[in-house]
Every structure is written in C-alpha cells, then in structure tokens.
Design a protein around this motif. Sequence first.
Motif, PDB file in Angstrom:
ATOM      1  N   LYS A  25       2.674  -9.507   9.254  1.00 24.01           N
ATOM      2  CA  LYS A  25       3.638  -8.345  10.076  1.00 24.01           C
ATOM      3  C   LYS A  25       4.072  -7.393   9.018  1.00 24.01           C
ATOM      4  O   LYS A  25       4.890  -7.472   8.486  1.00 24.01           O
ATOM      5  CB  LYS A  25       4.831  -9.472  10.468  1.00 24.01           C
ATOM      6  CG  LYS A  25       5.890  -8.813  11.341  1.00 24.01           C
ATOM      7  CD  LYS A  25       7.059  -9.903  11.530  1.00 24.01           C
ATOM      8  CE  LYS A  25       8.143  -9.054  12.646  1.00 24.01           C
ATOM      9  NZ  LYS A  25       8.984 -10.149  13.158  1.00 24.01           N
ATOM     10  N   ALA A  26       3.348  -6.343   9.370  1.00 23.83           N
ATOM     11  CA  ALA A  26       3.879  -5.235   8.357  1.00 23.83           C
ATOM     12  C   ALA A  26       4.999  -4.544   8.610  1.00 23.83           C
ATOM     13  O   ALA A  26       5.865  -4.528   9.516  1.00 23.83           O
ATOM     14  CB  ALA A  26       2.776  -3.928   8.482  1.00 23.83           C
ATOM     15  N   THR A  27       5.900  -4.084   7.253  1.00 20.48           N
ATOM     16  CA  THR A  27       6.882  -3.339   7.351  1.00 20.48           C
ATOM     17  C   THR A  27       6.330  -1.847   6.754  1.00 20.48           C
ATOM     18  O   THR A  27       5.767  -1.824   5.673  1.00 20.48           O
ATOM     19  CB  THR A  27       7.928  -3.795   6.541  1.00 20.48           C
ATOM     20  OG1 THR A  27       8.313  -5.033   6.796  1.00 20.48           O
ATOM     21  CG2 THR A  27       9.242  -2.823   6.471  1.00 20.48           C
ATOM     22  N   VAL A  28       6.714  -0.867   7.463  1.00 27.98           N
ATOM     23  CA  VAL A  28       5.990   0.484   7.021  1.00 27.98           C
ATOM     24  C   VAL A  28       7.357   1.473   6.988  1.00 27.98           C
ATOM     25  O   VAL A  28       8.290   1.579   7.709  1.00 27.98           O
ATOM     26  CB  VAL A  28       5.128   1.275   8.132  1.00 27.98           C
ATOM     27  CG1 VAL A  28       4.818   2.510   7.531  1.00 27.98           C
ATOM     28  CG2 VAL A  28       4.003   0.204   8.339  1.00 27.98           C
ATOM     29  N   VAL A  52       0.747  -1.120  -0.188  1.00 27.84           N
ATOM     30  CA  VAL A  52      -0.001   0.125  -0.137  1.00 27.84           C
ATOM     31  C   VAL A  52       0.885   1.126   0.015  1.00 27.84           C
ATOM     32  O   VAL A  52       1.684   1.619   0.800  1.00 27.84           O
ATOM     33  CB  VAL A  52      -0.922   0.036   1.120  1.00 27.84           C
ATOM     34  CG1 VAL A  52      -1.918   1.030   1.232  1.00 27.84           C
ATOM     35  CG2 VAL A  52      -1.697  -1.299   1.395  1.00 27.84           C
ATOM     36  N   VAL A  53       0.787   1.953  -0.867  1.00 24.73           N
ATOM     37  CA  VAL A  53       1.491   3.331  -1.105  1.00 24.73           C
ATOM     38  C   VAL A  53       0.561   4.751  -0.748  1.00 24.73           C
ATOM     39  O   VAL A  53      -0.502   4.683  -1.583  1.00 24.73           O
ATOM     40  CB  VAL A  53       2.131   3.516  -2.522  1.00 24.73           C
ATOM     41  CG1 VAL A  53       3.145   4.699  -2.678  1.00 24.73           C
ATOM     42  CG2 VAL A  53       3.022   2.190  -2.759  1.00 24.73           C
ATOM     43  N   PHE A  54       1.095   5.503   0.128  1.00 27.90           N
ATOM     44  CA  PHE A  54       0.497   6.715   0.452  1.00 27.90           C
ATOM     45  C   PHE A  54       1.058   7.661  -0.209  1.00 27.90           C
ATOM     46  O   PHE A  54       2.329   8.176   0.216  1.00 27.90           O
ATOM     47  CB  PHE A  54       0.237   6.785   1.913  1.00 27.90           C
ATOM     48  CG  PHE A  54      -0.783   5.824   2.487  1.00 27.90           C
ATOM     49  CD1 PHE A  54      -1.939   5.932   2.532  1.00 27.90           C
ATOM     50  CD2 PHE A  54      -0.096   4.686   3.046  1.00 27.90           C
ATOM     51  CE1 PHE A  54      -2.818   5.128   3.272  1.00 27.90           C
ATOM     52  CE2 PHE A  54      -0.925   3.733   3.824  1.00 27.90           C
ATOM     53  CZ  PHE A  54      -2.300   4.116   3.887  1.00 27.90           C
ATOM     54  N   ARG A  63       6.644   9.315  -0.393  1.00 26.72           N
ATOM     55  CA  ARG A  63       5.615   8.123  -0.115  1.00 26.72           C
ATOM     56  C   ARG A  63       5.889   7.606   1.156  1.00 26.72           C
ATOM     57  O   ARG A  63       6.884   7.415   1.521  1.00 26.72           O
ATOM     58  CB  ARG A  63       5.681   6.952  -1.151  1.00 26.72           C
ATOM     59  CG  ARG A  63       5.290   7.561  -2.654  1.00 26.72           C
ATOM     60  CD  ARG A  63       6.291   6.720  -3.881  1.00 26.72           C
ATOM     61  NE  ARG A  63       7.738   7.246  -3.746  1.00 26.72           N
ATOM     62  CZ  ARG A  63       8.490   6.433  -4.084  1.00 26.72           C
ATOM     63  NH1 ARG A  63       8.333   5.339  -4.624  1.00 26.72           N
ATOM     64  NH2 ARG A  63       9.651   6.991  -4.167  1.00 26.72           N
ATOM     65  N   LEU A  64       4.746   7.115   1.733  1.00 29.14           N
ATOM     66  CA  LEU A  64       4.871   6.131   2.928  1.00 29.14           C
ATOM     67  C   LEU A  64       4.327   4.678   2.513  1.00 29.14           C
ATOM     68  O   LEU A  64       3.166   4.717   1.908  1.00 29.14           O
ATOM     69  CB  LEU A  64       3.868   6.500   3.844  1.00 29.14           C
ATOM     70  CG  LEU A  64       3.896   5.769   5.309  1.00 29.14           C
ATOM     71  CD1 LEU A  64       5.381   6.089   6.025  1.00 29.14           C
ATOM     72  CD2 LEU A  64       2.726   6.269   6.182  1.00 29.14           C
TER      73      LEU A  64
END
Length: 436
Positions: free
Chosen positions: A110-113, A43-45, A125-126
């Motif tokens: 297990k998210a990587t941000v 997912v890209v913000f 971008r986030l």
Amino acid sequence: MKNNYYKLKGCLLFILSGLCIAAQASNEVQSVRVWPSPDNTRVVFDLTAAPEHKYFALDKPDRLVIDLRNIKSGSNLPAVSGDTGLIKAIRSSSDNNSMRIVLDLDKASKATVFALPPTPPYGHRLVVDLPDSQPQHSTPAITPTIRTARDIVIAIDAGHGGEDPGSIGPSGFYEKNITLPIARQLAQMIDRQPGMKAMMVRTKDYYLHVNRRTEIARGQQADLLVSIHADAFTTPQPRGASVWVLSLRRATTEVGRMLEQTERHSELLGGVAEIIKDSANERYLAQTVLDLSMNHSMVTAYQVANEVLNELGKVAHLHKKEPQAASLGVLKAPDIPSILVEVGFISNPDEEKQLKAAAHQTRLAQSLFTALKRHFEQSPPADSLFAQQRAREHRVSAGESLSLLAQRYNVSIDDLRNLNQLSSDSIRVGQTLRLP
C-alpha cells in the motif's frame, strides 16, 4: 479585413499557448534513489521543479504506476541507485511532455506517494514509501532464556540516516556517517559484556521516523535508549559534546531550541509526520500510570546523562558539563529512560575532522560503554544478571580480614583482591567488597 484580424489573433493565441506549454514542460527527473529499511522501502525521485503527479496501483502482476506531467520532452529516467527485494524493476516511457513510471513489485504494498520541497542537500523530490508487511530483515526478537537473571537491554539509535543526512560539516561530511560507526562500536562493546545486550535501532543507512525509533526500542523491551548525534550551529565557533534529556517544557538553551527545530526539519526531510494515537479507555488511570512511568524514566535518564558526561569529558571537550533539556521526540517514551548524546559539533571544522577519525569514534564509544556499565552496576534492574551479581557483596565489619572473608565465602584471596582492585590485603570497616 475583420476576418483576417480574428484569424491573425487566433494564430497568435495558439502560438503563445504552445510557447507557454513548452515553457511549463521543463521538469526533469535527475536521479532515482532507493532506500531499503527492515519494514519499508523508500524510492526518491529527484526533480528540477515541483512534481505534478498522479499514481495508482495495479495487480496481477503487482505494480505502482506514477504519471508525471510537464516533463521536458525527450528526457529519460536515469539509472537507479540502490536496490531492494520488494522492487523487481523501475521502468518508464515518455510521450507529449509526460512520463509514466512503473514500479514492478515483488508483492502488493500500500504505497504512499508525496512531494517534498527543497531542503539542503536535496532539491524537489517525489517520495514513494512502500511498507513491507512481512519484512525479510526484521530485527530478531529477544528469546527468553532458562536462567532467571536477564540481560540489560540497551537500544542504540544512530541518529538520522537515508534520506535524512542530518547536519552537514564544512567539508560536506554528513552527520549520519558519524553516528552509525559509533553506534556499531558501542553495540559490540555492550554485547561482549556479560549481563548486557545491545540492539541497534537503525542497522544500515535508511531513514526512521522518531516515533518508529522508540517503537523499535519498546518492542525489544529496552531498559535504556541512547540516541547518538553530532551537533551543529549557525557559526563555526561552538564545540564540544553534550547530553540531552527530556524537558516537558521548552528547551533551556538556544542550542536546545535549534535542536528541536532540527528534529522537525528531519521529519520534513525524511517524510510525512506520523501521529501517535491514544486509545486508552480508562483515561485517568492510564494518565496516572504514564505520569509515574515518565517520572521514573526522566530521573533515570538524568542519572545516566551525568555518568556519560563524566566519561565523555575524559576523551572530548564538553560543550556543557550538566545534562541539557529539550522536548525531543526520540526522548519522549514514557516507559524507556532515554538520552540523546551529541558527540561534538560537526559545524566546527576542527571537531568535524576529529569526529571523522576512526580512533576518536572508538574513544567516544568506549566512554559511552564505560558510563552505561557503571550506571547499571550501581542501579541494576531487579531481575537482571547485574542485580544478581550485586547481591554478591559484603560490607566489612570490625575484626574482619581479607583472609577471613575468603575462608567464609570459599573464594581465594587473590580473586578477592583482583575483583576489588586492591593493592594489598588491607581492608577498612564499612568498605563494600564484591565477591566472586
């Protein structure tokens, strides 16, 4: 009087600090993009400035919560582009120049941000990577067949994808939108050929790290990895196709050095770099085996590259008539011969127009297929159907005729003539004939 002075000073400081906070609170989420892949959802913000963020996970139900600071007051989360089964919804709330974004998940991940700096065509971008431990669309494994002769497996890697568009042509066309159609057509041609099987490393528009691409090819026991790309340069003049093989040193040309830099740029654009871990206990033995395997892979790749160049030269201008060398991650699998094919320069306006044409893409795919088929007909793996077919050959000796050979091998003269593309029944001593 003195008290009034301090009161005035305090008021001014309060007003200035408020103005500073207001000035800082100018970030805004411009778009939200979802890029699903077989084993990961990204997912890209897209933001107007570098994000200030914190995140944490919740369960029962599974959620990922992201807090963004210094967000423009009154701003809302825009509509989401793309979807995936792993994310049920993306919602947000705003308060006091901050925004809370909640990703409602179908299951725990297990998210990587992490934040990424501007790299054309994108700005700040986030990025959120959500690995799927049990992907719903995994690549089907090769199932063993009853016959002993196996298919030759060709891994086809469509360069770039998803968050990484690759090079961008003068008209704004993306490299990733050239490589995937060519890869798909090549795969179809290979699958129609008895004794050959194609496996697509990337099946849709999503990003894969170069290390992951070789891992996927290895998981399918590929005999060859073909990575398809479109070249680019700082000026519009260069044109033509080229084929690259691994160099254990540095690139041999300026274009090669730019290609190496582009690969590192793609890693930055696509996500955080990954590390290949060496867990071999017997280091020296493992190194010897790897060296032998790498040497075989590099020799084979060079042979394939020459065959591909011979065929590409029939349908496209060649930038270089010899295989070029560069140290590229997608070519570094020691156990899989690997080549990288640049089908033309997308930075050249005329070639960009040509590369976008479906008819030219078909010609390129056909030339690649012809070259790969010819290579494996001449040098098939020992346990392959191609090797079994190659064993059905006969070297003509003195006194032998086509009719005599047809009688000896219990085949028809017409079949012998057609299989060997003979215009007459005349054969010569030393000639190798394929047998039906």
